[in-house]
Design a protein around this motif. Structure first.
Motif, PDB file in Angstrom:
ATOM      1  N   ARG A   1       0.817  -1.218   0.000  1.00 24.42           N
ATOM      2  CA  ARG A   1       0.000   0.000   0.000  1.00 24.42           C
ATOM      3  C   ARG A   1       0.853   1.272   0.000  1.00 24.42           C
ATOM      4  O   ARG A   1       0.323   2.378   0.069  1.00 24.42           O
ATOM      5  N   ALA A   2       2.171   1.107  -0.055  1.00 22.16           N
ATOM      6  CA  ALA A   2       3.072   2.258   0.115  1.00 22.16           C
ATOM      7  C   ALA A   2       3.125   3.147  -1.127  1.00 22.16           C
ATOM      8  O   ALA A   2       3.178   2.661  -2.263  1.00 22.16           O
ATOM      9  N   VAL A   3       3.106   4.458  -0.892  1.00 19.48           N
ATOM     10  CA  VAL A   3       3.312   5.433  -1.972  1.00 19.48           C
ATOM     11  C   VAL A   3       4.733   5.993  -1.930  1.00 19.48           C
ATOM     12  O   VAL A   3       5.221   6.539  -2.914  1.00 19.48           O
ATOM     13  N   GLN A   4       5.397   5.879  -0.773  1.00 21.39           N
ATOM     14  CA  GLN A   4       6.807   6.236  -0.601  1.00 21.39           C
ATOM     15  C   GLN A   4       7.396   5.242   0.394  1.00 21.39           C
ATOM     16  O   GLN A   4       6.682   4.731   1.257  1.00 21.39           O
ATOM     17  N   LYS A   5       8.685   4.998   0.300  1.00 19.39           N
ATOM     18  CA  LYS A   5       9.318   4.087   1.263  1.00 19.39           C
ATOM     19  C   LYS A   5      10.802   4.401   1.404  1.00 19.39           C
ATOM     20  O   LYS A   5      11.427   4.963   0.506  1.00 19.39           O
ATOM     21  N   ASP A   6      11.331   4.034   2.548  1.00 22.26           N
ATOM     22  CA  ASP A   6      12.746   4.251   2.834  1.00 22.26           C
ATOM     23  C   ASP A   6      13.133   3.342   4.000  1.00 22.26           C
ATOM     24  O   ASP A   6      12.266   2.769   4.663  1.00 22.26           O
ATOM     25  N   GLY A   7      14.437   3.229   4.245  1.00 27.79           N
ATOM     26  CA  GLY A   7      14.881   2.355   5.315  1.00 27.79           C
ATOM     27  C   GLY A   7      16.010   2.952   6.125  1.00 27.79           C
ATOM     28  O   GLY A   7      16.733   3.837   5.663  1.00 27.79           O
ATOM     29  N   HIS A   8      16.150   2.468   7.325  1.00 27.14           N
ATOM     30  CA  HIS A   8      17.253   2.844   8.225  1.00 27.14           C
ATOM     31  C   HIS A   8      18.006   1.570   8.584  1.00 27.14           C
ATOM     32  O   HIS A   8      17.423   0.612   9.095  1.00 27.14           O
ATOM     33  N   ASN A   9      19.293   1.517   8.292  1.00 26.92           N
ATOM     34  CA  ASN A   9      20.146   0.339   8.530  1.00 26.92           C
ATOM     35  C   ASN A   9      19.738  -0.862   7.686  1.00 26.92           C
ATOM     36  O   ASN A   9      20.038  -2.005   8.051  1.00 26.92           O
ATOM     37  N   LEU A  10      19.046  -0.601   6.573  1.00 27.22           N
ATOM     38  CA  LEU A  10      18.742  -1.686   5.630  1.00 27.22           C
ATOM     39  C   LEU A  10      18.389  -1.104   4.272  1.00 27.22           C
ATOM     40  O   LEU A  10      18.076   0.083   4.137  1.00 27.22           O
ATOM     41  N   ASP A  11      18.458  -1.961   3.244  1.00 21.43           N
ATOM     42  CA  ASP A  11      18.028  -1.600   1.893  1.00 21.43           C
ATOM     43  C   ASP A  11      16.536  -1.882   1.815  1.00 21.43           C
ATOM     44  O   ASP A  11      16.109  -3.036   1.945  1.00 21.43           O
ATOM     45  N   ILE A  12      15.742  -0.848   1.624  1.00 27.48           N
ATOM     46  CA  ILE A  12      14.289  -0.984   1.696  1.00 27.48           C
ATOM     47  C   ILE A  12      13.734  -1.948   0.649  1.00 27.48           C
ATOM     48  O   ILE A  12      12.694  -2.582   0.858  1.00 27.48           O
TER      49      ILE A  12
ATOM     50  N   GLN B   1      18.258 -12.167   7.465  1.00 22.96           N
ATOM     51  CA  GLN B   1      19.712 -12.361   7.501  1.00 22.96           C
ATOM     52  C   GLN B   1      20.296 -12.004   8.866  1.00 22.96           C
ATOM     53  O   GLN B   1      21.137 -12.721   9.408  1.00 22.96           O
ATOM     54  N   ILE B   2      19.830 -10.897   9.435  1.00 27.91           N
ATOM     55  CA  ILE B   2      20.328 -10.476  10.748  1.00 27.91           C
ATOM     56  C   ILE B   2      19.942 -11.485  11.824  1.00 27.91           C
ATOM     57  O   ILE B   2      20.745 -11.815  12.702  1.00 27.91           O
ATOM     58  N   ARG B   3      18.721 -12.022  11.758  1.00 26.25           N
ATOM     59  CA  ARG B   3      18.310 -13.030  12.737  1.00 26.25           C
ATOM     60  C   ARG B   3      19.191 -14.274  12.636  1.00 26.25           C
ATOM     61  O   ARG B   3      19.553 -14.883  13.645  1.00 26.25           O
ATOM     62  N   GLU B   4      19.536 -14.665  11.401  1.00 22.55           N
ATOM     63  CA  GLU B   4      20.371 -15.849  11.209  1.00 22.55           C
ATOM     64  C   GLU B   4      21.809 -15.611  11.662  1.00 22.55           C
ATOM     65  O   GLU B   4      22.449 -16.493  12.227  1.00 22.55           O
ATOM     66  N   ILE B   5      22.312 -14.409  11.404  1.00 24.72           N
ATOM     67  CA  ILE B   5      23.691 -14.087  11.795  1.00 24.72           C
ATOM     68  C   ILE B   5      23.854 -14.169  13.305  1.00 24.72           C
ATOM     69  O   ILE B   5      24.806 -14.763  13.818  1.00 24.72           O
ATOM     70  N   TYR B   6      22.913 -13.582  14.024  1.00 19.63           N
ATOM     71  CA  TYR B   6      23.022 -13.539  15.479  1.00 19.63           C
ATOM     72  C   TYR B   6      22.378 -14.748  16.156  1.00 19.63           C
ATOM     73  O   TYR B   6      22.523 -14.925  17.371  1.00 19.63           O
ATOM     74  N   GLY B   7      21.666 -15.576  15.388  1.00 20.49           N
ATOM     75  CA  GLY B   7      21.052 -16.768  15.967  1.00 20.49           C
ATOM     76  C   GLY B   7      20.136 -16.449  17.121  1.00 20.49           C
ATOM     77  O   GLY B   7      20.067 -17.191  18.096  1.00 20.49           O
ATOM     78  N   ASN B   8      19.418 -15.337  17.019  1.00 21.09           N
ATOM     79  CA  ASN B   8      18.596 -14.887  18.133  1.00 21.09           C
ATOM     80  C   ASN B   8      17.206 -15.493  18.041  1.00 21.09           C
ATOM     81  O   ASN B   8      16.434 -15.201  17.138  1.00 21.09           O
ATOM     82  N   LYS B   9      16.885 -16.386  18.990  1.00 18.93           N
ATOM     83  CA  LYS B   9      15.599 -17.061  18.993  1.00 18.93           C
ATOM     84  C   LYS B   9      14.575 -16.288  19.822  1.00 18.93           C
ATOM     85  O   LYS B   9      14.911 -15.364  20.530  1.00 18.93           O
ATOM     86  N   GLY B  10      13.345 -16.718  19.726  1.00 14.72           N
ATOM     87  CA  GLY B  10      12.291 -16.060  20.496  1.00 14.72           C
ATOM     88  C   GLY B  10      11.111 -15.759  19.606  1.00 14.72           C
ATOM     89  O   GLY B  10      11.201 -15.804  18.375  1.00 14.72           O
TER      90      GLY B  10
END
Length: 320
Positions: free
Chosen positions: A22-33, A42-51
């Motif tokens: 539904r986005a008409v504009q988009k951007d990201g912080h610390n990622l490629d939108i 990818q970040i979850r897999e790198i750090y292996g952070n479960k929960g």
């Protein structure tokens, strides 16, 4: 005037799918939108952070008096302000931002990755503090951009006739008793899941039930009951569950750290044992070598002790 809110989510991909289409504009912080879903994963897999918590869903909405949802320049400006808000509130986390203009109020959806990129752990803290911090940052940023700051209007609590009479007599209402029981239960640090929360409340003569998106509290053995939303924000299902999840994840992290330290301590002992074993082996090899040499020496007698050859007859015989 801008309003904002935040809640947890078990799926960052689901949040991105909803916001992106539904986005008409988009951007990201610390990622490629354009690759938000894969980069969250990818970040979850790198750090292996479960929960159970993968991301947080948030939204900042602007007044129609200040921004026209159909105006492209207003959309870009709203995105710029939202990015400043969320990058200030979550500088070390991934944030995907999507501008929507499908309502009268131009608004920006934010998908906030749960993992802090600097330390590799999920953000921890009191849920009420999350909300208050985000509201304060939003107010500060919109004020700097010349927009009106939102002033929340307190909602008076609706009381039944029985509650009014009890208050007039100076007696605590059943809602007050339930609040006191929940407050004292949540002050106990070992309460980290709904089962222990429910069990502890039962000890305080309060039963609690899940009813869809609500929690219903009831004084045991009576017909006095109230939904969490009627008792206040601190007693809502969302607030209670978010705090219990935070405690569970914090406990999970501590257990991992404790197991890590135990492993390191055990590793030190194993290294010492291996070193002692090597030393003992070397000593045995040295002893064995020494014994072999001594045996060899004994087998070779000195020349004066050897039998002498007779010039006339064999070895060692008397001369005739």
């Amino acid at each position: 005037m801008a309003t904002t809110h935040i809640k947890r989510s078990s799926s960052s991909s689901r949040l991105v799918n909803y916001a992106e289409k539904r986005a008409v504009q988009k951007d990201g912080h610390n990622l490629d939108i354009d690759y938000a879903k894969s980069e969250f994963k990818q970040i979850r897999e790198i750090y292996g952070n479960k929960g159970s918590t993968q991301a947080y869903a948030s939204r900042v909405a602007f007044s129609p008096k200040e921004f026209d949802p159909k105006n492209t320049q207003d959309q870009i400006k709203a995105l710029e302000i939202a990015k400043e808000i969320y990058s200030t509130a979550y500088p070390n986390q991934q944030v995907a931002l999507y501008v929507h203009n499908d309502t009268d109020s131009l608004h920006v959806h934010a998908v906030i990755g749960a993992i802090d990129l600097q330390i590799g752990k999920k953000m921890h803290g009191n849920w009420q503090q999350y909300r208050e911090k985000l509201v304060k940052i939003t107010d500060k940023v919109v004020k700097n951009h010349g927009l009106e700051v939102t002033i929340p209007k307190p909602r008076p609590e609706k009381l039944s006739m029985a509650e009014i009479k009890m208050k007039e007599r100076g007696q605590p209402t059943w809602k007050d008793k339930i609040r006191q029981a929940v407050d004292s239960t949540m002050r106990e640090a070992h309460i980290i899941d709904f089962k222990s929360f429910k069990s502890k409340l039962r000890e305080k003569s309060v039963d609690v039930f899940e009813r869809g998106k609500e929690l219903t509290y009831k004084l045991t053995g009576t017909n006095y009951k109230a939904r969490g939303s009627k008792l206040g924000d601190d007693y809502k299902k969302e607030t209670i569950f978010n705090e219990l999840d935070r405690r569970t994840e914090l406990q999970f992290g501590r257990n991992n750290e404790r197991q890590g330290s135990t492993w390191l301590e055990g590793r030190g002992e194993r290294l010492e044992q291996e070193q002692r074993a090597r030393q003992n082996l070397a000593k045995r090899a040295e002893d064995l070598q020494r014994g072999t040499l001594e045996s060899a020496k004994q087998s070779i007698q000195p020349s004066q002790q050897r039998p002498q050859k007779s010039k006339e007859r064999g070895l060692g015989g008397p001369s005739l």
